[in-house]
Design a protein around this motif. Structure first.
Motif, PDB file in Angstrom:
ATOM      1  N   ALA A 234       0.881  -1.301  -0.099  1.00 27.28           N
ATOM      2  CA  ALA A 234       0.092  -0.063  -0.146  1.00 27.28           C
ATOM      3  C   ALA A 234       0.929   1.320  -0.142  1.00 27.28           C
ATOM      4  O   ALA A 234       1.300   1.840   1.147  1.00 27.28           O
ATOM      5  N   PRO A 235       1.240   1.636  -1.174  1.00 29.28           N
ATOM      6  CA  PRO A 235       2.338   2.880  -1.134  1.00 29.28           C
ATOM      7  C   PRO A 235       1.656   4.203  -0.727  1.00 29.28           C
ATOM      8  O   PRO A 235       0.770   4.424  -1.303  1.00 29.28           O
ATOM      9  N   ALA A 236       2.226   4.772   0.040  1.00 29.37           N
ATOM     10  CA  ALA A 236       1.550   6.055   0.633  1.00 29.37           C
ATOM     11  C   ALA A 236       0.405   5.939   1.407  1.00 29.37           C
ATOM     12  O   ALA A 236      -0.468   7.209   1.147  1.00 29.37           O
ATOM     13  N   GLY A 237      -0.154   4.762   1.600  1.00 24.94           N
ATOM     14  CA  GLY A 237      -1.565   4.647   2.113  1.00 24.94           C
ATOM     15  C   GLY A 237      -2.346   4.563   1.076  1.00 24.94           C
ATOM     16  O   GLY A 237      -3.652   4.602   1.468  1.00 24.94           O
ATOM     17  N   LEU A 238      -2.174   4.217  -0.160  1.00 27.46           N
ATOM     18  CA  LEU A 238      -3.093   4.331  -1.348  1.00 27.46           C
ATOM     19  C   LEU A 238      -3.690   2.751  -1.266  1.00 27.46           C
ATOM     20  O   LEU A 238      -2.664   1.691  -1.215  1.00 27.46           O
ATOM     21  N   LYS A 239      -4.880   2.695  -1.538  1.00 23.05           N
ATOM     22  CA  LYS A 239      -5.439   1.267  -1.875  1.00 23.05           C
ATOM     23  C   LYS A 239      -5.426   0.880  -3.276  1.00 23.05           C
ATOM     24  O   LYS A 239      -6.078   1.528  -4.113  1.00 23.05           O
ATOM     25  N   MET A 240      -4.571  -0.150  -3.736  1.00 23.95           N
ATOM     26  CA  MET A 240      -4.474  -0.451  -4.947  1.00 23.95           C
ATOM     27  C   MET A 240      -5.239  -1.833  -5.365  1.00 23.95           C
ATOM     28  O   MET A 240      -5.751  -2.337  -4.262  1.00 23.95           O
ATOM     29  N   ASN A 241      -5.238  -2.087  -6.581  1.00 23.69           N
ATOM     30  CA  ASN A 241      -6.012  -3.475  -7.126  1.00 23.69           C
ATOM     31  C   ASN A 241      -4.665  -4.530  -6.648  1.00 23.69           C
ATOM     32  O   ASN A 241      -3.649  -4.575  -7.354  1.00 23.69           O
ATOM     33  N   ARG A 242      -5.079  -5.283  -5.575  1.00 27.44           N
ATOM     34  CA  ARG A 242      -3.942  -6.169  -5.071  1.00 27.44           C
ATOM     35  C   ARG A 242      -3.532  -7.073  -6.085  1.00 27.44           C
ATOM     36  O   ARG A 242      -2.566  -7.437  -6.134  1.00 27.44           O
ATOM     37  N   ALA A 243      -4.538  -7.709  -6.747  1.00 25.38           N
ATOM     38  CA  ALA A 243      -4.461  -8.607  -7.816  1.00 25.38           C
ATOM     39  C   ALA A 243      -3.498  -8.389  -9.084  1.00 25.38           C
ATOM     40  O   ALA A 243      -2.547  -8.939  -9.174  1.00 25.38           O
ATOM     41  N   LEU A 244      -3.668  -7.221  -9.378  1.00 26.53           N
ATOM     42  CA  LEU A 244      -2.796  -6.593 -10.780  1.00 26.53           C
ATOM     43  C   LEU A 244      -1.631  -6.193  -9.898  1.00 26.53           C
ATOM     44  O   LEU A 244      -0.550  -6.538 -10.590  1.00 26.53           O
TER      45      LEU A 244
END
Length: 356
Positions: free
Chosen positions: A323-333
């Motif tokens: 989770a870079p800089a607290g951002l919620k990313m598409n974990r699978a991608l």
């Protein structure tokens, strides 16, 4: 009257012998063409000079003797050189001697029925036989006075004597004949033949190179390259652009057309110098890299830096996969792309370790 002796500078280191040349009685001058050094047979020398006279129509004869004593002067040699004037009767008999590496020469003349050198003013003139042989003297068209015309004719006689004696210079010290001559081609006629062949072959070679370059340039300018995607690739790839510029430069250099003005001449010179510097620097760089295993030393220096870069990239990818800089990313991608790039970085590190 002052006696002028034109002596070729290429014969200054010749061995002792006799002087071959032409006597110009109108000018009281002697043009030395070659030195025949010992051993020789006088009858063979006379026969050789008669053959030269038939071919060149130049009255070439034995004018005197040449003595080059690198060690102490031998009396027997000097007496023998004096006795040669009885075999080759020429008036006056010129005697030129040089002792060792001395810069001071002795030049004197002997007259018939006289054993003592005649005391008269002698001017010894050095001349570059090769330059005179390859030059063409053009007398002035407009001669204001008769004295200027006579001076021009005097100089023309010297140039004409050397130029017409071309057959005399075809014998060098490597020939198996009985006569050993020393002149401007004594180090070997082969070198001059190679230079003449190169001069003759340079024009056809330039024409062939120009034709090939124009053919390549014509293909590069053809309509096929103007359609998409060829035109797009040709305009975007810097290699193609540089190739086009190099072809134009080679066409300018290899062109057999004479430059019309100073600007074109300077442009050709600048292009030639730039290409020459590029090739020279490339050769120097390659020779430096392959000498004393410089490539190995360079690799040993760069591999630790490459490992450091790979480690930093791995840390960056692992940070981006979370989770870079607290951002919620598409974990699978994130996992798919991260593992893809981590795998290639792992391959890069493995290959670098294998090379070391």
């Amino acid at each position: 009257m002052v006696l002028k002796v034109f002596f070729p500078s290429c014969c200054s280191s010749a061995e002792s012998g006799i002087l071959i040349g032409r006597w110009i009685s109108e000018q009281n001058s002697a043009v030395i063409l070659a030195v025949v050094h010992f051993p020789f047979i006088p009858a063979q020398v006379k026969h050789y000079l008669s053959e030269v006279l038939q071919v060149t129509k130049v009255n070439v004869s034995v004018l005197g003797s040449w003595s080059n004593s690198r060690e102490e002067k031998e009396e027997s040699l000097s007496e023998f050189l004096k006795d040669l004037r009885t075999i080759f009767p020429h008036e006056p008999w010129i005697q030129i001697s040089k002792e060792g590496d001395s810069k001071f020469w002795s030049c004197s003349t002997l007259q018939k029925h006289s054993n003592n050198p005649k005391k008269e003013e002698i001017i010894l003139v050095y001349y570059d036989q090769r330059q005179v042989m390859l030059s063409h003297l053009h007398p002035p068209l407009d001669t204001s006075t008769e004295e200027e015309a006579k001076d021009a004719s005097k100089l023309s006689a010297i140039f004409d004597t050397v130029a017409r004696s071309k057959i005399l210079f075809m014998t060098d010290q490597y020939d198996d004949g009985p006569i050993k001559l020393t002149h401007w081609q004594s180090d070997g006629v082969e070198a001059s033949i190679i230079m003449e062949l190169l001069k003759q072959a340079s024009v056809p070679a330039c024409m062939l190179l120009t034709f090939l370059l124009s053919l390549i340039s014509g293909v590069c300018r053809s309509r096929v390259l103007k359609f998409w995607p060829s035109s797009f690739l040709w305009s975007k790839l810097s290699t193609c652009e540089q190739l086009g510029h190099r072809l134009q430069h080679l066409q300018v250099i290899s062109s057999n057309k004479k430059a019309q003005n100073q600007t074109q001449l300077m442009r050709k010179a600048n292009i030639f110098v730039s290409l020459l510097i590029d090739v020279a620097l490339g050769i120097l760089l390659m020779s430096w890299l392959y000498r004393k295993n410089q490539i190995g030393h360079l690799a040993d220096t760069l591999i630790p830096a490459a490992d450091h870069v790979a480690e930093e990239l791995q840390n960056l990818l692992q940070w981006l996969m979370g989770a870079p800089a607290g951002l919620k990313m598409n974990r699978a991608l994130d996992q798919v792309l991260g593992r893809f790039f981590l795998y290639h970085i792992h391959l890069w590190i493995s290959k670098c370790n294998c090379l070391t």
